[in-house]
Scaffold this motif. Structure first.
Motif, PDB file in Angstrom:
ATOM      1  N   ARG A  48       0.921  -1.175  -0.246  1.00 23.98           N
ATOM      2  CA  ARG A  48       0.046  -0.111   0.098  1.00 23.98           C
ATOM      3  C   ARG A  48       0.955   1.302   0.107  1.00 23.98           C
ATOM      4  O   ARG A  48       0.502   2.218  -0.682  1.00 23.98           O
ATOM      5  N   ASN A 150       4.587   7.435   4.548  1.00 23.41           N
ATOM      6  CA  ASN A 150       4.193   6.068   4.583  1.00 23.41           C
ATOM      7  C   ASN A 150       4.809   5.073   5.134  1.00 23.41           C
ATOM      8  O   ASN A 150       4.817   3.895   5.000  1.00 23.41           O
TER       9      ASN A 150
ATOM     10  N   LYS B  43      -6.929  -7.173  10.508  1.00 24.89           N
ATOM     11  CA  LYS B  43      -5.943  -6.225  10.172  1.00 24.89           C
ATOM     12  C   LYS B  43      -5.746  -5.837   8.896  1.00 24.89           C
ATOM     13  O   LYS B  43      -5.635  -4.938   8.310  1.00 24.89           O
ATOM     14  N   GLU B  47      -6.103  -2.772   6.601  1.00 25.03           N
ATOM     15  CA  GLU B  47      -5.125  -2.210   5.482  1.00 25.03           C
ATOM     16  C   GLU B  47      -5.687  -1.901   4.074  1.00 25.03           C
ATOM     17  O   GLU B  47      -5.446  -1.057   3.471  1.00 25.03           O
ATOM     18  N   GLU B  51      -6.286   1.378   1.967  1.00 29.61           N
ATOM     19  CA  GLU B  51      -5.729   1.601   0.769  1.00 29.61           C
ATOM     20  C   GLU B  51      -6.811   2.200  -0.499  1.00 29.61           C
ATOM     21  O   GLU B  51      -6.448   2.963  -1.248  1.00 29.61           O
ATOM     22  N   LYS B 135      -1.956  13.216   5.141  1.00 31.88           N
ATOM     23  CA  LYS B 135      -1.457  12.138   5.793  1.00 31.88           C
ATOM     24  C   LYS B 135      -2.454  11.738   6.800  1.00 31.88           C
ATOM     25  O   LYS B 135      -2.972  12.584   7.727  1.00 31.88           O
ATOM     26  N   THR B 160      -2.890   2.294  12.041  1.00 30.06           N
ATOM     27  CA  THR B 160      -1.926   2.270  10.760  1.00 30.06           C
ATOM     28  C   THR B 160      -1.918   3.925  10.271  1.00 30.06           C
ATOM     29  O   THR B 160      -2.699   4.581  10.541  1.00 30.06           O
ATOM     30  N   GLN B 161      -1.007   4.081   9.285  1.00 29.85           N
ATOM     31  CA  GLN B 161      -0.907   5.278   8.756  1.00 29.85           C
ATOM     32  C   GLN B 161      -0.689   5.499   7.297  1.00 29.85           C
ATOM     33  O   GLN B 161      -0.041   4.558   6.604  1.00 29.85           O
ATOM     34  N   MET B 162      -1.072   6.621   6.670  1.00 23.02           N
ATOM     35  CA  MET B 162      -0.764   6.445   5.303  1.00 23.02           C
ATOM     36  C   MET B 162      -0.656   7.898   4.628  1.00 23.02           C
ATOM     37  O   MET B 162      -1.439   8.769   5.464  1.00 23.02           O
ATOM     38  N   ALA B 163      -0.354   8.313   3.424  1.00 21.99           N
ATOM     39  CA  ALA B 163      -0.396   9.545   3.117  1.00 21.99           C
ATOM     40  C   ALA B 163      -0.322   9.539   1.513  1.00 21.99           C
ATOM     41  O   ALA B 163       0.271   8.567   0.935  1.00 21.99           O
TER      42      ALA B 163
END
Lengths: 402, 171
Positions: A48, A150, B43, B47, B51, B135, B160-163
């Motif tokens: 991802r 990320n 989990k 995730e 996404e 983010k 969880t983390q995302m950017a």
């Protein structure tokens, strides 16, 4: 022996022992499930992160393509001003001959458009390889920031650091427009696969070679497979009932094919017709070209607007990154997960008249597994290049060592 | 003396007693493996939902309303059959600007320029560099199996983390 006999006679504690054994098996199973589960979950996250980094690179790239369109529109404006000034010069000139008028126009050309073209060169890195343009560097830098956000490993130092040096081994690696690059190492340098359109592009190309197609075929009766044969591998079959019947030339394909009667491949026949037509056109254009005194080479030097480097346009970014994890391998070292994602930036065109078209958009495309091997090779090549000290740090270039 | 020896040597029910002692341990171990597998599955669901949401954001699907609430709603929707592992209210999204040059260096520098030059540069920058990004840190509580709710009454936390960046900033 006596001990075993005693144990059989007195089975005290055997269930407990068996249970302990089961407990151990369950525990091992749990550890297995735990490790594989954690790694799977991390792999999911790594993929991802890599996808989102590639998409982010595509977003900045897409914005850059819109800037190219805008700069082309500005260039067009400046070219109009140039033309206007040249037209005025022609209008006010006292000469009457065509050649003198052309000379007056060329003399009066203020070349304002060159200012824009030079800016485009620096901004988008057109023809400046191996020095990247400002905007491709921005794509690279923004993608690095997103990679870090990320959770991907980023060991590229900040550009502001004086002791800037290519990390060892670099991660993440971004390969720009790999399809159109001469080598993988070149595609590591941020670029947008652009070039200046030249005026001779409007003259039909004379270099287009027509793909040679098989003219004839015969069918293998045992397998049903069609075997295609080129014109130079065929000959006229003598004494045939059908006039002009062709057959496979002796020794042209192999023992089994010798003397086989051939059927004309209709598609190839059409292709041949086209080829003949093109040859005729080519000859005509060549005649015109010769008569105009190599106008094509003259027009080659006239730079127009910025366009795609490749035909069909190819604007891709491949991100190969490392996701650090706390999972230990058998050597008790932390395991890193490697992943690759690729995007393609697509739009209607870069010309000034495309300015109001929908903006360029990026989409994720599947990465060829063979590419991964190539990337790993590139990483090694980069490593060797850094080891050989062929790339000095910026501090050495500017003599800024403390 | 004879009687006591007889009692000592009698093994009737001994295996049963041992079984009673160890079966709960075995059961607990099997249940924890089962529970852990479900946790990992949840989990993975989370995730993947994250996404999908980030890719929707990047495609400009919710350009008008892209606050943390909208992102949390989208994650919940994208969870699909994985919703059974979570409570909708337990998904909490915290958003912040990305660490890109645009949001970290360019825009703050431009904001420090006094008017009328500052706003003028800001508007032209917004037109020229019209990509934006976010983010997110996503927190969710996983429903434990009834037997484990004694240990984890509010569920197991997942983070969880995302950017991602999107272009154009406004559709």
């Amino acid at each position: 022996m006596i001990r075993i006999k005693k144990t059989i006679e007195n089975p005290q504690g055997q269930v407990l022992l068996a249970t302990l054994l089961f407990c151990f098996i369950f525990f091992s199973l749990f550890i297995g499930v735990y490790k594989s589960g954690i790694v799977y979950s991390l792999k999911e996250r790594a993929t991802r992160s890599c996808d989102l980094t590639a998409l982010s690179a595509g977003a900045v790239y897409g914005n850059g393509m819109q800037l190219v369109r805008l700069s082309n529109a500005i260039l067009m404006g400046f070219a109009m001003v140039d033309l206007g000034i040249m037209a005025l010069a022609v209008a006010f000139s006292s000469v009457v001959s065509l050649g003198a008028l052309a000379a007056a126009a060329i003399k009066a050309d203020p070349h304002f458009r060159q200012i824009v073209q030079n800016l485009q060169r620096v901004l988008f890195g057109i023809g400046t390889t191996p020095i990247p343009g400002a905007y491709p560097l921005l794509i690279f830098s923004e993608s690095l920031s997103i990679a870090e956000d990320n959770g991907l490993k980023n060991n590229w130092p900040l550009p502001a650091q004086l002791s800037w040096r290519i990390p060892f081994p670099p991660s993440p690696i971004m390969l720009f427009n790999l399809e159109g690059s001469n080598s993988l190492l070149i595609s590591v340098i941020p670029n947008m696969a652009l070039k200046f359109r030249t005026a001779n592009l409007f003259i039909p190309s004379l270099e287009n070679s027509v793909k040679k197609t098989a003219r004839y075929y015969y069918t293998n009766k045992s397998t049903g497979e069609r075997i295609y044969v080129n014109a130079d591998q065929a000959e006229i079959a003598p004494n045939s009932t059908n006039a002009g019947q062709m057959r496979v030339k002796k020794g042209a394909l192999g023992k089994e094919s010798n003397g086989k009667f051939l059927v004309i491949n209709q598609e190839a026949e059409k292709e041949a017709q086209k080829e003949a037509d093109q040859e005729f056109k080519k000859a005509s254009i060549q005649k015109i070209e010769t008569s105009l005194g190599g106008i094509s080479s003259l027009l080659n030097g006239v730079l127009l607007d910025v366009t795609d480097q490749d035909t069909p346009p190819n604007h891709t970014v491949l991100v190969y990154s490392t996701f650090p994890t706390s999972v230990r391998n058998t050597n008790q070292a932390s395991t890193n997960l490697e992943c690759a994602s690729e995007i393609s930036v697509e739009g209607t065109g870069l010309s000034a008249w495309n300015l109001s078209d929908p903006p360029y958009q990026c989409r994720l495309i599947s990465t060829d597994p063979n590419r991964i091997i190539e990337i790993i090779n590139t990483q090694t090549q980069l490593k060797n290049l850094i080891n050989s000290n062929k790339i000095p740090p910026l501090s050495n270039i500017f003599n800024l060592n403390p | 003396m004879n009687l006591s020896n007889q009692i000592k040597n009698r093994s009737n029910g001994q295996a049963l007693t041992e079984m009673v002692l160890v079966i709960p341990i075995l059961f607990l171990m099997a249940a924890s493996i089962f529970q852990f597998s479900i946790f990992l599955s949840a989990k993975t669901y989370l995730e993947q939902a994250c996404e999908q949401t980030a890719r929707l954001y990047a495609s400009g699907a919710f350009s008008r309303n892209e606050g943390p609430g909208q992102i949390a709603n989208q994650i919940w929707f994208a969870l699909g059959s994985g919703q059974r592992f979570f409570n909708e209210t337990s998904i909490v999204v915290i958003d912040s600007p990305t660490s890109t040059l645009l949001s970290n260096s360019f825009l703050p520098a431009i904001n420090n320029i006094p008017p009328p030059v500052g706003p003028l540069i800001a508007s032209s920058t917004a037109n020229l560099l019209s990509y934006t990004g976010k983010k997110w840190i996503i927190n969710a509580q996983f429903h434990a199996l009834p037997i484990f709710r004694v240990l984890f009454p509010v569920g197991l936390p997942m983070t969880t983390q995302m950017a991602v960046l999107k272009y154009p900033a406004q559709e």
